[in-house]
Motif scaffolding. Structure first.
Motif, PDB file in Angstrom:
ATOM      1  N   ALA A 112       1.079  -1.110  -0.004  1.00 36.11           N
ATOM      2  CA  ALA A 112      -0.097   0.198  -0.219  1.00 36.11           C
ATOM      3  C   ALA A 112       0.480   1.298  -0.480  1.00 36.11           C
ATOM      4  O   ALA A 112       2.032   1.076   0.365  1.00 36.11           O
ATOM      5  CB  ALA A 112      -1.123  -0.018   1.479  1.00 36.11           C
ATOM      6  N   ALA A 113       0.636   2.562  -0.418  1.00 37.40           N
ATOM      7  CA  ALA A 113       0.924   3.635  -0.763  1.00 37.40           C
ATOM      8  C   ALA A 113       0.079   4.522  -1.534  1.00 37.40           C
ATOM      9  O   ALA A 113      -0.956   4.243  -1.836  1.00 37.40           O
ATOM     10  CB  ALA A 113       2.296   3.218  -1.866  1.00 37.40           C
ATOM     11  N   PHE A 114       0.803   6.068  -1.129  1.00 32.82           N
ATOM     12  CA  PHE A 114      -0.298   7.115  -1.051  1.00 32.82           C
ATOM     13  C   PHE A 114      -0.342   6.158  -2.820  1.00 32.82           C
ATOM     14  O   PHE A 114       0.678   6.625  -3.700  1.00 32.82           O
ATOM     15  CB  PHE A 114       0.891   8.788  -0.888  1.00 32.82           C
ATOM     16  CG  PHE A 114      -0.363   9.890  -1.516  1.00 32.82           C
ATOM     17  CD1 PHE A 114      -1.719   9.493  -0.745  1.00 32.82           C
ATOM     18  CD2 PHE A 114      -0.250  10.752  -2.283  1.00 32.82           C
ATOM     19  CE1 PHE A 114      -2.925  10.700  -0.319  1.00 32.82           C
ATOM     20  CE2 PHE A 114      -1.839  11.581  -1.794  1.00 32.82           C
ATOM     21  CZ  PHE A 114      -2.051  11.613  -1.061  1.00 32.82           C
ATOM     22  N   HIS A 115      -1.548   7.863  -3.820  1.00 32.67           N
ATOM     23  CA  HIS A 115      -2.500   6.545  -5.116  1.00 32.67           C
ATOM     24  C   HIS A 115      -0.905   8.025  -6.130  1.00 32.67           C
ATOM     25  O   HIS A 115      -0.492   6.983  -6.907  1.00 32.67           O
ATOM     26  CB  HIS A 115      -3.912   7.342  -5.403  1.00 32.67           C
ATOM     27  CG  HIS A 115      -3.366   8.710  -4.607  1.00 32.67           C
ATOM     28  ND1 HIS A 115      -3.758  10.075  -6.025  1.00 32.67           N
ATOM     29  CD2 HIS A 115      -4.206   9.610  -4.145  1.00 32.67           C
ATOM     30  CE1 HIS A 115      -3.552  10.909  -6.049  1.00 32.67           C
ATOM     31  NE2 HIS A 115      -3.460  11.042  -4.107  1.00 32.67           N
ATOM     32  N   HIS A 165      13.858  -2.675  -8.366  1.00 32.35           N
ATOM     33  CA  HIS A 165      13.025  -3.090  -9.514  1.00 32.35           C
ATOM     34  C   HIS A 165      11.570  -3.099  -9.374  1.00 32.35           C
ATOM     35  O   HIS A 165      11.106  -3.083  -8.061  1.00 32.35           O
ATOM     36  CB  HIS A 165      13.199  -4.859  -9.175  1.00 32.35           C
ATOM     37  CG  HIS A 165      14.048  -5.483  -9.343  1.00 32.35           C
ATOM     38  ND1 HIS A 165      14.973  -5.468 -10.564  1.00 32.35           N
ATOM     39  CD2 HIS A 165      15.210  -5.613  -8.914  1.00 32.35           C
ATOM     40  CE1 HIS A 165      16.030  -5.386 -10.560  1.00 32.35           C
ATOM     41  NE2 HIS A 165      15.821  -6.446  -9.554  1.00 32.35           N
ATOM     42  N   GLY A 166      10.581  -3.322 -10.132  1.00 29.91           N
ATOM     43  CA  GLY A 166       9.328  -1.978  -9.713  1.00 29.91           C
ATOM     44  C   GLY A 166       8.530  -3.200  -9.154  1.00 29.91           C
ATOM     45  O   GLY A 166       8.621  -4.748  -9.517  1.00 29.91           O
ATOM     46  N   THR A 167       7.448  -3.133  -8.471  1.00 30.17           N
ATOM     47  CA  THR A 167       6.870  -4.295  -7.575  1.00 30.17           C
ATOM     48  C   THR A 167       4.780  -3.508  -7.968  1.00 30.17           C
ATOM     49  O   THR A 167       5.060  -1.795  -7.145  1.00 30.17           O
ATOM     50  CB  THR A 167       7.114  -4.320  -6.366  1.00 30.17           C
ATOM     51  OG1 THR A 167       8.546  -4.173  -5.937  1.00 30.17           O
ATOM     52  CG2 THR A 167       5.652  -4.406  -5.498  1.00 30.17           C
ATOM     53  N   PRO A 168       4.389  -3.877  -7.812  1.00 33.50           N
ATOM     54  CA  PRO A 168       3.382  -3.725  -8.003  1.00 33.50           C
ATOM     55  C   PRO A 168       2.310  -2.931  -6.262  1.00 33.50           C
ATOM     56  O   PRO A 168       2.883  -3.909  -5.798  1.00 33.50           O
ATOM     57  CB  PRO A 168       2.247  -5.271  -7.955  1.00 33.50           C
ATOM     58  CG  PRO A 168       3.211  -5.519  -8.524  1.00 33.50           C
ATOM     59  CD  PRO A 168       4.001  -5.423  -8.116  1.00 33.50           C
ATOM     60  N   VAL A 169       1.543  -1.936  -6.804  1.00 29.65           N
ATOM     61  CA  VAL A 169       0.951  -1.905  -5.520  1.00 29.65           C
ATOM     62  C   VAL A 169      -0.612  -2.359  -5.538  1.00 29.65           C
ATOM     63  O   VAL A 169      -1.615  -1.582  -6.366  1.00 29.65           O
ATOM     64  CB  VAL A 169       1.294  -0.278  -5.908  1.00 29.65           C
ATOM     65  CG1 VAL A 169      -0.119   0.369  -4.351  1.00 29.65           C
ATOM     66  CG2 VAL A 169       2.263  -0.265  -5.793  1.00 29.65           C
ATOM     67  N   ALA A 170      -0.831  -2.931  -4.030  1.00 34.41           N
ATOM     68  CA  ALA A 170      -2.260  -3.785  -4.376  1.00 34.41           C
ATOM     69  C   ALA A 170      -3.741  -2.279  -4.166  1.00 34.41           C
ATOM     70  O   ALA A 170      -4.546  -2.587  -4.315  1.00 34.41           O
ATOM     71  CB  ALA A 170      -2.932  -4.863  -3.932  1.00 34.41           C
ATOM     72  N   THR A 171      -3.303  -1.458  -3.625  1.00 35.65           N
ATOM     73  CA  THR A 171      -3.615  -0.849  -2.502  1.00 35.65           C
ATOM     74  C   THR A 171      -3.487   0.890  -2.474  1.00 35.65           C
ATOM     75  O   THR A 171      -2.480   1.030  -1.576  1.00 35.65           O
ATOM     76  CB  THR A 171      -4.406  -0.722  -0.698  1.00 35.65           C
ATOM     77  OG1 THR A 171      -3.637  -2.470  -0.632  1.00 35.65           O
ATOM     78  CG2 THR A 171      -4.891  -0.528  -0.708  1.00 35.65           C
TER      79      THR A 171
END
Length: 338
Positions: A112-115, A165-171
């Motif tokens: 999770a991270a700020f949009h 490396h890039g990582t998907p943000v789920a939230t």
């Protein structure tokens, strides 16, 4: 750190959340704090979140593992990197985000991270496109001597990666959200435009917005949206209005048991810096001129951070009308007391 790491500092909130401070060597000779939040039966926790991941330095992952081992041994919490249920990034700076790539090799807990931070996490190269003023134009506006060390460092930094490396943000998070029915999200731009603080009951995880020993580094808003002195002061005001917060835990160094006193000190220090810069501007000067006037014994290791700070202070004073700005033929900004 080793497997015999000191017992991590622990705070149990009024709502029963156990908050552990896990310091890591984000980079050689530079430490940052990560935070482990645990709920439920210690022998079988129902929730275990890691707030921030440290940096990509060679010791960072080992320090995290040692911290978890110390929590298991010293507090009986059945937690490990493999049992995390959530990872939260407070802002996409390399000492908070850089350890995420290595961590993902152990656990794919949802991030999770700020949009507006999501592009920097999922596509690390996006940082260069985010500069409102590209690095070559930055160097010119700052009045840097062409070909000098600072000129080169400013021109190169837009290509630096915050995480390998890039990582998907789920939230993706928004201001006012409550993540996992536990973490209250407070958007606090200034140090970084995408930064959030997280409130857990009476505790504020304040990232780099509130630090116990230093003011957070600032850069001007014209370089990166959401940065700058105006945003920082507004965010200080916003956090000061929170009722019931009695402990702040920052991204570096120790706890802050009187957050309101720390906010007051940070605000006062910012105004001292503004007054100092205004006094130093005795004739039309570039930001580079002001940097050298304020810091005559400037060390290379501090140069870029202090240059950014000088630019942020100058931008704020120009915005309030205390300084007036004209442009030199080479694109440098010239500032004069109004």
């Amino acid at each position: 750190m080793t497997d015999a790491a000191p017992l991590p500092a622990r705070h149990v909130t009024d709502g029963g959340t156990r908050v552990y401070t896990l310091p890591v060597r984000a980079f050689p000779n530079f430490r940052a704090n990560t935070y482990l939040l645990v709920r439920g039966d210690p022998h079988a926790p129902s929730y275990a979140a890691l707030v921030d991941t440290g940096g990509s330095g060679p010791d960072n992952l080992g320090d995290l593992q040692a911290g978890f081992a110390a929590v298991r041994a010293g507090h009986g919490e059945a937690v490990s990197l493999d049992t995390l249920t959530r990872i939260v990034i407070t802002h996409p700076h390399p000492d908070h985000l850089g350890g995420l790539s290595a961590l993902r090799e152990h656990k794919d807990a949802p991030v999770a991270a700020f949009h507006s931070a999501v592009p920097f996490i999922e596509q690390p190269g996006a940082i260069r496109a985010a500069w409102l003023t590209l690095p070559d134009a930055q160097a010119a506006w700052l009045g840097l001597p062409p070909g000098g060390e600072l000129d080169g460092r400013i021109r190169r930094r837009g290509s630096n990666l915050t995480v390998p490396h890039g990582t998907p943000v789920a939230t993706p998070l928004h201001d006012g959200d409550v993540l996992d029915d536990l973490l209250h999200v407070i958007h606090t731009p200034g140090h970084e435009g995408n930064q959030i603080c997280l409130r857990v009951d009476e505790v504020l995880l304040s990232a780099d917005h509130l630090l116990p020993l230093n003011s957070p580094p600032l850069m001007p808003a014209r370089f990166l949206r959401g940065s700058g002195v105006a945003a920082y002061l507004d965010s200080l005001d916003r956090v000061e209005r929170l009722d019931g917060v009695i402990l702040a835990l920052g991204g570096h160094d120790g706890p802050m048991p009187d957050p309101h006193a720390r906010i007051h000190a940070l605000r006062a220090r910012t105004h001292e810096k503004l007054d100092g810069l205004l006094a130093a501007c005795t004739h039309p000067m570039t930001i580079h001129d002001l940097l050298l006037a304020l810091h005559p014994r400037l060390r290379s290791i501090q140069a870029v951070l202090l240059l950014d700070q000088t630019a942020a202070l100058t931008e704020y004073l120009a915005g309030t009308g205390a300084l007036s700005e004209t442009a030199r033929e080479d694109g440098a900004g010239l500032f004069t007391r109004a």
